[in-house]
Structure formats: structure tokens, C-alpha cells
Design an enzyme around this catalytic site. Structure first.
Site, PDB file in Angstrom:
ATOM      1  N   HIS A   1     -26.293  31.144 -65.178  1.00 37.53           N
ATOM      2  CA  HIS A   1     -27.302  31.472 -66.187  1.00 37.53           C
ATOM      3  C   HIS A   1     -27.100  32.906 -66.686  1.00 37.53           C
ATOM      4  O   HIS A   1     -27.981  33.769 -66.552  1.00 37.53           O
ATOM      5  CB  HIS A   1     -28.710  31.303 -65.614  1.00 37.53           C
ATOM      6  CG  HIS A   1     -29.755  31.089 -66.683  1.00 37.53           C
ATOM      7  ND1 HIS A   1     -30.888  30.354 -66.481  1.00 37.53           N
ATOM      8  CD2 HIS A   1     -29.836  31.533 -67.969  1.00 37.53           C
ATOM      9  CE1 HIS A   1     -31.630  30.342 -67.573  1.00 37.53           C
ATOM     10  NE2 HIS A   1     -31.000  31.062 -68.502  1.00 37.53           N
TER      11      HIS A   1
ATOM     12  N   ARG B   1     -31.525  25.085 -71.286  1.00 33.78           N
ATOM     13  CA  ARG B   1     -32.221  25.002 -70.005  1.00 33.78           C
ATOM     14  C   ARG B   1     -31.720  23.773 -69.262  1.00 33.78           C
ATOM     15  O   ARG B   1     -31.410  22.743 -69.871  1.00 33.78           O
ATOM     16  CB  ARG B   1     -33.737  24.891 -70.209  1.00 33.78           C
ATOM     17  CG  ARG B   1     -34.424  26.193 -70.597  1.00 33.78           C
ATOM     18  CD  ARG B   1     -34.452  27.176 -69.440  1.00 33.78           C
ATOM     19  NE  ARG B   1     -35.237  28.370 -69.732  1.00 33.78           N
ATOM     20  CZ  ARG B   1     -34.763  29.469 -70.284  1.00 33.78           C
ATOM     21  NH1 ARG B   1     -33.478  29.523 -70.632  1.00 33.78           N
ATOM     22  NH2 ARG B   1     -35.525  30.525 -70.490  1.00 33.78           N
TER      23      ARG B   1
ATOM     24  N   GLU C   1     -31.875  26.446 -59.962  1.00 32.48           N
ATOM     25  CA  GLU C   1     -30.846  27.477 -60.041  1.00 32.48           C
ATOM     26  C   GLU C   1     -31.007  28.427 -58.870  1.00 32.48           C
ATOM     27  O   GLU C   1     -32.086  29.021 -58.722  1.00 32.48           O
ATOM     28  CB  GLU C   1     -30.949  28.256 -61.358  1.00 32.48           C
ATOM     29  CG  GLU C   1     -30.605  27.420 -62.566  1.00 32.48           C
ATOM     30  CD  GLU C   1     -30.802  28.148 -63.885  1.00 32.48           C
ATOM     31  OE1 GLU C   1     -30.376  27.608 -64.920  1.00 32.48           O
ATOM     32  OE2 GLU C   1     -31.401  29.254 -63.894  1.00 32.48           O
TER      33      GLU C   1
END
Length: 270
Positions: free
Chosen positions: A237, A189, A218
């Protein structure tokens, strides 16, 4: 729930009095207030194991891409200004290098299995030490103190869950302990790393490079300094982003929802 949406807060819970279960995709649950959900009698499930293989694969891909400077190489190869390939344009070796894995859960262990095939020396730091036979299977050495791992590793890969204990686990002090030739890889993360400290470490060459599948937020603001550094690779991601895995994740979420509504034990209940 996909990509932390919708946001589960008190307003949402009050508007859904018949809500029985929240099925969240992926392994991380840092976006959920478990105490709040429990107070409303709502169960929570995730999909923790199905993401492990693909995320470990991506961790290795990021390590290889960063070490061999694949993004820079691609840009050079296709640039209209390139007239020749410089002979002194060099990357770093992965085979035989030391990999430090922070977080030796399912994903971290799968990374170690892959790194063994590259004849890497594997160090790991975890809340608890793995069984001796598990260590022997991948040739991993336990570092009780994260400092020991940081000081010795050529590549440091983060594969921990985001918790209050791991929030900004890697900051200015930790980055300064790393080798100036080392690369930081984050597949966990974004908030596990102090991003401001990372920018400074990369700009001042305290560490050599970073490869990140996760950031905060993000996506990053388009003017963020991380986006301007050549010694950084950022992916959006995509640790679990393969067709097969995403389909299995959806199937597991549906199974959890059906079990929760039927009053049966919920698979992967948090």
C-alpha cells in the site's frame, strides 16, 4: 489520523468531548463513520489530490512489472541455481495493448495520461462520462457498462473509491469476463476485489496475473494463498509513499486542523 489509526468509534468520541476535527491522510474515507462523527459535531478532512500523481505512477509501475515479469526475472538473475537465462522466458507487451481503467477520477485520469505515452488503447468505466475534450486529450473511450471494458482489456486497473457500490465490484463473474491473458491491477482498496474469487481465477488461469498495492487485510496473513502465487505482485500500500507527497499530506492535514480550530472553512472537508 494515519493508516486508519486511531480507530474513531463512539468510545473514542465520548472520551474526547472537545474534539473538533479529524484530519485523515490520503483520499479514502471508508474507515470513517461520517454520520457518527457528524452527530458529535466533528468535522472531517482528507488529502485527496496530492496523492494522485504518485499513485498513478505506481499503477504504471505495477503494470510494467507484472507484464515484463520483473520480480520473477530478478529472482532468476540473482538465484545461486541459475546457470543460464532461458530464451523462451517471455513477458507481455504494454505498448499498443488495451488498458481498461475502472474509475476515471483524478488518479484514473493521470493513469490515462501516462498510458497514452505507451500508445495504449484506453477504455474507461466511470459513474459519469468525462467531457469530450478530456477524453480526446488522452484518447480514452467511455464504456457505460463495465462488462464491455472487462471483455476487451489486456490490463484492468482499478482506481475507484471504496463505497457500498464498489465493495467487491470485481468478483467471480467479472473475472470470468476478462481475457485469459489479462492482468488485474488494483491501486484503490483491497475490498474492491473479492479476494477469494481472485485466488481461484489466478490458480485456474481464468486471468493471467494480478498486481496489487492493496489487499484485505493489510498485511495479508503469512499463509495466504495470494502470497504463494508466482503470477501475483503485491506491494505494501505504497501508492502515495514518496517523501515529497507524504510531507505535503502532513502539511495539508495541519492546515485543516488549524482551520477547524479557528472556525474557518476547512480545506478538503469531507
Amino acid at each position: 489520523m494515519w493508516y486508519h489509526k486511531p480507530v474513531v468509534n463512539e468510545e473514542l468520541l465520548q472520551s474526547l468531548p472537545n474534539l473538533r476535527i479529524v484530519a485523515s491522510s490520503g483520499v479514502g474515507i471508508d474507515h470513517l463513520d461520517l454520520k457518527l462523527l457528524s452527530s458529535y459535531g466533528v468535522k472531517v478532512s482528507n488529502t485527496p489530490f496530492v496523492v494522485s500523481t504518485d499513485t498513478a505512477d505506481l499503477g504504471m509501475a505495477l503494470m510494467l512489472a507484472s507484464s515484463r515479469r520483473l520480480v520473477e526475472g530478478y529472482e532468476m538473475a540473482i538465484s545461486p541455481d541459475t546457470e543460464y537465462f532461458p530464451a523462451d522466458w517471455l513477458g507481455a507487451e504494454v505498448s499498443g495493448a488495451t488498458l481498461g481503467i475502472v474509475g476515471m477520477g483524478t488518479i484514473g485520469y493521470k493513469v490515462a495520461e501516462r498510458a497514452k505515452a505507451f500508445e495504449m488503447k484506453i477504455l474507461y468505466h466511470n459513474r459519469s462520462q468525462r467531457k469530450k475534450e478530456e477524453e480526446s486529450a488522452v484518447g480514452a473511450v467511455y464504456c457505460k457498462k463495465i462488462d464491455d471494458l472487462l471483455q476487451q482489456s489486456d490490463f484492468v486497473m482499478l482506481a475507484v473509491n471504496l463505497t457500498p457500490q464498489t465493495h467487491k465490484l470485481i468478483g467471480k463473474r467479472e473475472l470470468e469476463l476478462m481475457k485469459p491473458t489479462a492482468t488485474l491491477i488494483n491501486i484503490s482498496r483491497g475490498l474492491v476485489v473479492d479476494q477469494d474469487a481472485l485466488v481461484e481465477a489466478l490458480q485456474k488461469k481464468i486471468i493471467k496475473a494480478a498486481a496489487l498495492d492493496v489487499t484485505y487485510p493489510e498485511p495479508l496473513p503469512r499463509d495466504h494463498p495470494l502470497l504463494k502465487l508466482k503470477n501475483v505482485i503485491i506491494t505494501p500500500h505504497i501508492g502515495s509513499a514518496t517523501k515529497k507527497t507524504r510531507r505535503i499530506m502532513m502539511e495539508e492535514m495541519i492546515e485543516s486542523i488549524q482551520a477547524g480550530l479557528a472556525g474557518l472553512p476547512v480545506p478538503h472537508e469531507v
